[in-house]
Design an enzyme around this catalytic site. Structure first.
Site, mmCIF file in Angstrom:
data_model
loop_
_atom_site.group_PDB
_atom_site.id
_atom_site.type_symbol
_atom_site.label_atom_id
_atom_site.label_comp_id
_atom_site.label_asym_id
_atom_site.label_seq_id
_atom_site.Cartn_x
_atom_site.Cartn_y
_atom_site.Cartn_z
ATOM 1 N N THR A 404 0.813 -1.224 0.000
ATOM 2 C CA THR A 404 0.000 0.000 0.000
ATOM 3 C C THR A 404 0.843 1.269 0.000
ATOM 4 O O THR A 404 0.368 2.318 -0.445
ATOM 5 C CB THR A 404 -0.964 0.017 1.195
ATOM 6 N N CYS A 405 2.059 1.194 0.512
ATOM 7 C CA CYS A 405 2.912 2.388 0.500
ATOM 8 C C CYS A 405 3.259 2.810 -0.923
ATOM 9 O O CYS A 405 3.574 3.974 -1.173
ATOM 10 C CB CYS A 405 4.205 2.140 1.272
#
Length: 437
Positions: A404-405
């Site tokens: 998700t980063c």
């Protein structure tokens, strides 16, 4: 949940409605075609036409440049939030409400999920605001309620007065909104237009009631647009009745109001007072606490560049996914490309998905289901703008995994479109914890 325990029984057993029977009984209502439930059941707002795009984007750039120049979110200290998933609301409340104004404004945000490894390069923070907004603004807890028009836009609830420490919780809500705005994280919550006007301390108008309560708006509009003469036939006075927790009370809109007939001469004043009552009834102090918390994080002079419609787009983004825009703004790695057979199948699966399933996939990969106003080209990663990315990885029996980063989906080379569909759906619907590999 302890802090809401006093309210939970009352809220779930007693449904109180504040009503306007005087108007609804006498004023004809326009015919409306029946509307089906929204595609996303409870979270699909019908967006207003966007503001002039170029002007709005210029405002956005200017706003965030000013935030950066004034040190918002730049550190050097961190605003660390240690959060347990099982105690999300309580932990977030305790951490954010214990922070001073300087840390709220200047601290570099770092969310650390308890017992989960990984550095916060943006993914955990995005997921934090996504999950927190789903909880905090959920009408179940009594702070907020759905508008009369739908079950996806929310507003401050008059029954929130019965929640323990409600003003602290509304101040906390305001701080959450401010932090999300400063750190450019979208919320999974949609508020009524008058709510955004309250945040900006802007005056309200009759047209603002349309998104709040369409029938009530039509009633007042009918009075405004028609000659009501002496008002005897309508039988309206400067007085309203409210039903709260089973008790009916009368409230005068002005001193001696129950003895003042609404007529053509005084209807302008009546409409002004009715609009004020409808928007503020039982929530004025709670709203003020929320606005106070909001401006403890961000300077009011900076936010004032937006109007209510623009602030709505900055805070909540949009909920309808444009699959063409998504595909045009997707990058590929490790052998995948737009014409690769697995990628062709992937986009076919996306077309098969419902909008809700697409939003779940987006949340799985990016940490949030909200899309920036500018579309997929404006998705953000750990170091700024970062497009959605699909990387070839793993074996044909592996589940997809997400980073998700970096807005990256690791997609194995599945041999058939049906297997891809099954694995992707399983990953999206069954995965609810955050992992970084």
């Amino acid at each position: 949940m302890g802090l809401f325990s006093k309210f939970s029984y009352t809220y779930n057993t007693v449904w109180a409605n504040l009503f306007e029977q005087e108007i609804m009984s006498y004023v004809p209502i326009e015919e409306r075609s029946p509307q089906g439930s929204p595609v996303l059941s409870s979270r699909m707002p019908q967006r207003a036409p966007p503001p002039f795009r170029r002007d709005f984007e210029a405002k956005l750039r200017s706003f965030y440049r000013k935030l950066e120049s004034k040190g918002y979110g730049q550190g050097p200290h961190k605003l660390k939030l240690h959060i347990r998933r099982s105690h999300l609301l309580e932990d977030a409340f305790r951490r954010i409400m214990s922070a001073n104004k300087k840390d709220l404004q200047r601290g570099r945000l770092a969310v650390l999920w308890d017992t989960e490894e990984g550095l916060d390069y943006g993914g955990p923070s995005r997921e934090f605001f996504f999950l927190l907004s789903r909880e905090l603004f959920n009408p179940y807890y009594g702070l907020f309620e759905y508008s009369a028009n739908d079950t996806y836009t929310v507003q401050v609830s008059p029954l929130s007065a019965f929640v323990d420490n409600c003003h602290d919780w509304f101040r906390f809500s305001g701080r959450v909104l401010g932090l999300a705005l400063v750190h450019q994280y979208l919320l999974d919550a949609f508020f009524t237009r008058p709510f955004y006007k309250a945040l900006l301390r802007l005056p309200v108008a009759l047209s603002d009631l349309e998104s709040l309560d369409n029938e009530f708006h039509q009633s007042l509009q009918w009075i405004r647009d028609n000659d009501i003469g002496t008002g005897i036939d309508l039988g309206l006075t400067f007085c309203v009745t409210e039903e709260l927790l089973g008790r009916v009370v009368e409230r005068e809109l002005k001193a001696g109001g129950k003895n003042i007939i609404v007529n053509e001469k005084n209807k302008k004043e009546y409409l002004e007072r009715m609009i004020k009552w409808r928007l503020e009834r039982g929530v004025q102090e709670q709203t003020e606490s929320l606005v106070r918390g909001f401006y403890e994080v961000v300077d009011a002079r900076l936010v004032s560049v937006f109007d209510a419609r623009e602030l709505e787009l900055v805070i909540a983004g949009t909920a309808e996914i444009d699959t063409n825009d998504w595909r045009l703004n997707t990058e590929y790695r490790s052998g995948y490309h737009d014409n690769h057979q697995v990628i062709i199948w992937f986009w076919q699966v996306i077309e098969r998905f419902s909008n809700e399933q697409r939003l779940r996939l987006l949340q799985f990969v990016t940490g949030t289901s909200s899309i920036p106003y500018e579309g997929f080209s404006a998705l953000r990663g750990s170091t700024g703008p970062r497009r959605f990315c699909i990387e070839k990885w793993g074996k044909p029996n592996s589940l997809p995994r997400a980073h998700t980063c970096f807005n990256r989906l690791d997609l194995p080379p599945y041999p058939t479109p049906e297997l891809l569909y099954e694995k992707l759906l399983l990953a999206v619907e069954e995965t609810n914890t955050f992992g970084i590999e």
